[in-house]
Design a protein around this motif. Structure first.
Motif, PDB file in Angstrom:
ATOM      1  N   THR A 191      38.094  47.899  43.303  1.00  6.24           N
ATOM      2  CA  THR A 191      37.040  47.497  42.380  1.00  6.24           C
ATOM      3  C   THR A 191      37.215  46.031  41.999  1.00  6.24           C
ATOM      4  O   THR A 191      36.256  45.257  42.034  1.00  6.24           O
ATOM      5  N   GLU A 192      38.421  45.646  41.644  1.00 11.07           N
ATOM      6  CA  GLU A 192      38.664  44.258  41.261  1.00 11.07           C
ATOM      7  C   GLU A 192      38.365  43.312  42.410  1.00 11.07           C
ATOM      8  O   GLU A 192      37.755  42.259  42.220  1.00 11.07           O
ATOM      9  N   GLN A 193      38.754  43.698  43.614  1.00 10.53           N
ATOM     10  CA  GLN A 193      38.495  42.856  44.782  1.00 10.53           C
ATOM     11  C   GLN A 193      36.995  42.749  45.046  1.00 10.53           C
ATOM     12  O   GLN A 193      36.480  41.664  45.310  1.00 10.53           O
ATOM     13  N   GLN A 194      36.288  43.856  44.930  1.00  6.74           N
ATOM     14  CA  GLN A 194      34.846  43.844  45.168  1.00  6.74           C
ATOM     15  C   GLN A 194      34.123  42.985  44.128  1.00  6.74           C
ATOM     16  O   GLN A 194      33.220  42.217  44.466  1.00  6.74           O
ATOM     17  N   VAL A 195      34.521  43.093  42.861  1.00  2.00           N
ATOM     18  CA  VAL A 195      33.924  42.265  41.807  1.00  2.00           C
ATOM     19  C   VAL A 195      34.200  40.786  42.094  1.00  2.00           C
ATOM     20  O   VAL A 195      33.296  39.948  42.000  1.00  2.00           O
ATOM     21  N   THR A 196      35.417  40.469  42.480  1.00  2.00           N
ATOM     22  CA  THR A 196      35.772  39.089  42.807  1.00  2.00           C
ATOM     23  C   THR A 196      34.937  38.579  43.973  1.00  2.00           C
ATOM     24  O   THR A 196      34.449  37.446  43.954  1.00  2.00           O
ATOM     25  N   GLU A 197      34.739  39.416  44.982  1.00  3.03           N
ATOM     26  CA  GLU A 197      33.946  39.011  46.145  1.00  3.03           C
ATOM     27  C   GLU A 197      32.479  38.778  45.771  1.00  3.03           C
ATOM     28  O   GLU A 197      31.853  37.850  46.295  1.00  3.03           O
ATOM     29  N   ILE A 198      31.941  39.586  44.869  1.00  5.70           N
ATOM     30  CA  ILE A 198      30.567  39.379  44.398  1.00  5.70           C
ATOM     31  C   ILE A 198      30.448  38.025  43.710  1.00  5.70           C
ATOM     32  O   ILE A 198      29.527  37.252  43.967  1.00  5.70           O
ATOM     33  N   ILE A 199      31.402  37.733  42.826  1.00  2.65           N
ATOM     34  CA  ILE A 199      31.393  36.461  42.098  1.00  2.65           C
ATOM     35  C   ILE A 199      31.525  35.295  43.080  1.00  2.65           C
ATOM     36  O   ILE A 199      30.762  34.323  43.015  1.00  2.65           O
ATOM     37  N   ALA A 200      32.487  35.386  43.991  1.00  2.00           N
ATOM     38  CA  ALA A 200      32.731  34.306  44.949  1.00  2.00           C
ATOM     39  C   ALA A 200      31.507  34.059  45.824  1.00  2.00           C
ATOM     40  O   ALA A 200      31.115  32.902  46.043  1.00  2.00           O
ATOM     41  N   ALA A 201      30.890  35.121  46.303  1.00  2.00           N
ATOM     42  CA  ALA A 201      29.718  34.976  47.173  1.00  2.00           C
ATOM     43  C   ALA A 201      28.559  34.326  46.423  1.00  2.00           C
ATOM     44  O   ALA A 201      27.877  33.444  46.961  1.00  2.00           O
ATOM     45  N   GLU A 202      28.340  34.739  45.194  1.00  2.00           N
ATOM     46  CA  GLU A 202      27.227  34.187  44.416  1.00  2.00           C
ATOM     47  C   GLU A 202      27.451  32.712  44.088  1.00  2.00           C
ATOM     48  O   GLU A 202      26.510  31.919  44.075  1.00  2.00           O
ATOM     49  N   LEU A 203      28.705  32.342  43.849  1.00  2.00           N
ATOM     50  CA  LEU A 203      29.000  30.956  43.478  1.00  2.00           C
ATOM     51  C   LEU A 203      29.325  30.074  44.676  1.00  2.00           C
ATOM     52  O   LEU A 203      29.431  28.854  44.547  1.00  2.00           O
ATOM     53  N   GLY A 204      29.512  30.703  45.843  1.00  2.00           N
ATOM     54  CA  GLY A 204      29.831  29.936  47.038  1.00  2.00           C
ATOM     55  C   GLY A 204      31.209  29.306  47.003  1.00  2.00           C
ATOM     56  O   GLY A 204      31.414  28.199  47.492  1.00  2.00           O
ATOM     57  N   ILE A 205      32.162  30.036  46.412  1.00  2.00           N
ATOM     58  CA  ILE A 205      33.540  29.536  46.342  1.00  2.00           C
ATOM     59  C   ILE A 205      34.479  30.579  46.935  1.00  2.00           C
ATOM     60  O   ILE A 205      34.141  31.772  46.983  1.00  2.00           O
ATOM     61  N   ARG A 221      35.209  48.427  35.734  1.00  2.00           N
ATOM     62  CA  ARG A 221      36.036  49.625  35.956  1.00  2.00           C
ATOM     63  C   ARG A 221      35.708  50.703  34.935  1.00  2.00           C
ATOM     64  O   ARG A 221      35.600  51.886  35.265  1.00  2.00           O
ATOM     65  N   GLU A 222      35.545  50.304  33.676  1.00  6.09           N
ATOM     66  CA  GLU A 222      35.222  51.272  32.621  1.00  6.09           C
ATOM     67  C   GLU A 222      33.868  51.929  32.888  1.00  6.09           C
ATOM     68  O   GLU A 222      33.737  53.152  32.838  1.00  6.09           O
ATOM     69  N   LEU A 223      32.867  51.130  33.179  1.00  5.77           N
ATOM     70  CA  LEU A 223      31.528  51.670  33.421  1.00  5.77           C
ATOM     71  C   LEU A 223      31.469  52.525  34.690  1.00  5.77           C
ATOM     72  O   LEU A 223      30.693  53.460  34.772  1.00  5.77           O
ATOM     73  N   ALA A 224      32.316  52.179  35.653  1.00  4.26           N
ATOM     74  CA  ALA A 224      32.366  52.942  36.896  1.00  4.26           C
ATOM     75  C   ALA A 224      33.226  54.198  36.750  1.00  4.26           C
ATOM     76  O   ALA A 224      33.377  54.970  37.695  1.00  4.26           O
ATOM     77  N   GLY A 225      33.795  54.397  35.556  1.00  6.37           N
ATOM     78  CA  GLY A 225      34.561  55.606  35.284  1.00  6.37           C
ATOM     79  C   GLY A 225      36.004  55.551  35.703  1.00  6.37           C
ATOM     80  O   GLY A 225      36.660  56.576  35.790  1.00  6.37           O
TER      81      GLY A 225
END
Length: 92
Positions: A8-22, A78-82
Motif C-alpha cells: 500500500t505504501e509503495q503504491q501510494v508513493t508511486e501514485i504521488i511520483a507519477a502525478e508529480l513526475g518525480i 491504509r486506515e480507509l483501506a481497512g
C-alpha cells in the motif's frame, strides 16, 4: 511492516511520483506535500482521485488541510483501506 502495508505504501508513493513526475525514491514518509516538486492544488486533487480509484476508498475533502506529510497520507489510505485498526472499525 506487513507485506500489505508495504505494498500500500509503495503504491501510494508511486501514485504521488507519477502525478508529480518525480522519482519515487525522492519521496519519503517525512516528505511534506507542499515541499515536493511540482505540487499545486490541482496535483493534490489528482493524487487523491487516483488514490481513491486505486484503493476503492473515499477520502474526505478536508484531507488536504489536515494531512501534511506523505507518511500521514499513507496511514490515512491504509486506515480507509481497512489495513489499520480493523477491530476499532468493526466496533464502530
Amino acid at each position: 511492516m506487513s507485506t500489505d502495508q508495504h505494498s500500500t505504501e509503495q503504491q501510494v508513493t508511486e501514485i504521488i511520483a507519477a502525478e508529480l513526475g518525480i522519482p519515487a525514491e525522492q519521496i519519503t514518509a517525512d516528505s511534506h506535500f507542499r515541499e515536493l516538486p511540482g505540487v499545486d492544488s490541482m496535483r493534490v486533487l489528482q493524487i487523491i482521485l487516483k488514490t481513491e480509484k486505486a484503493f476503492d476508498i473515499e477520502i474526505e475533502a478536508d484531507v488536504t488541510f489536515r494531512i501534511q506529510t506523505v507518511g500521514e497520507y499513507r496511514a490515512l489510505v491504509r486506515e480507509l483501506a481497512g489495513e489499520l485498526d480493523r477491530e476499532g472499525a468493526a466496533a464502530s
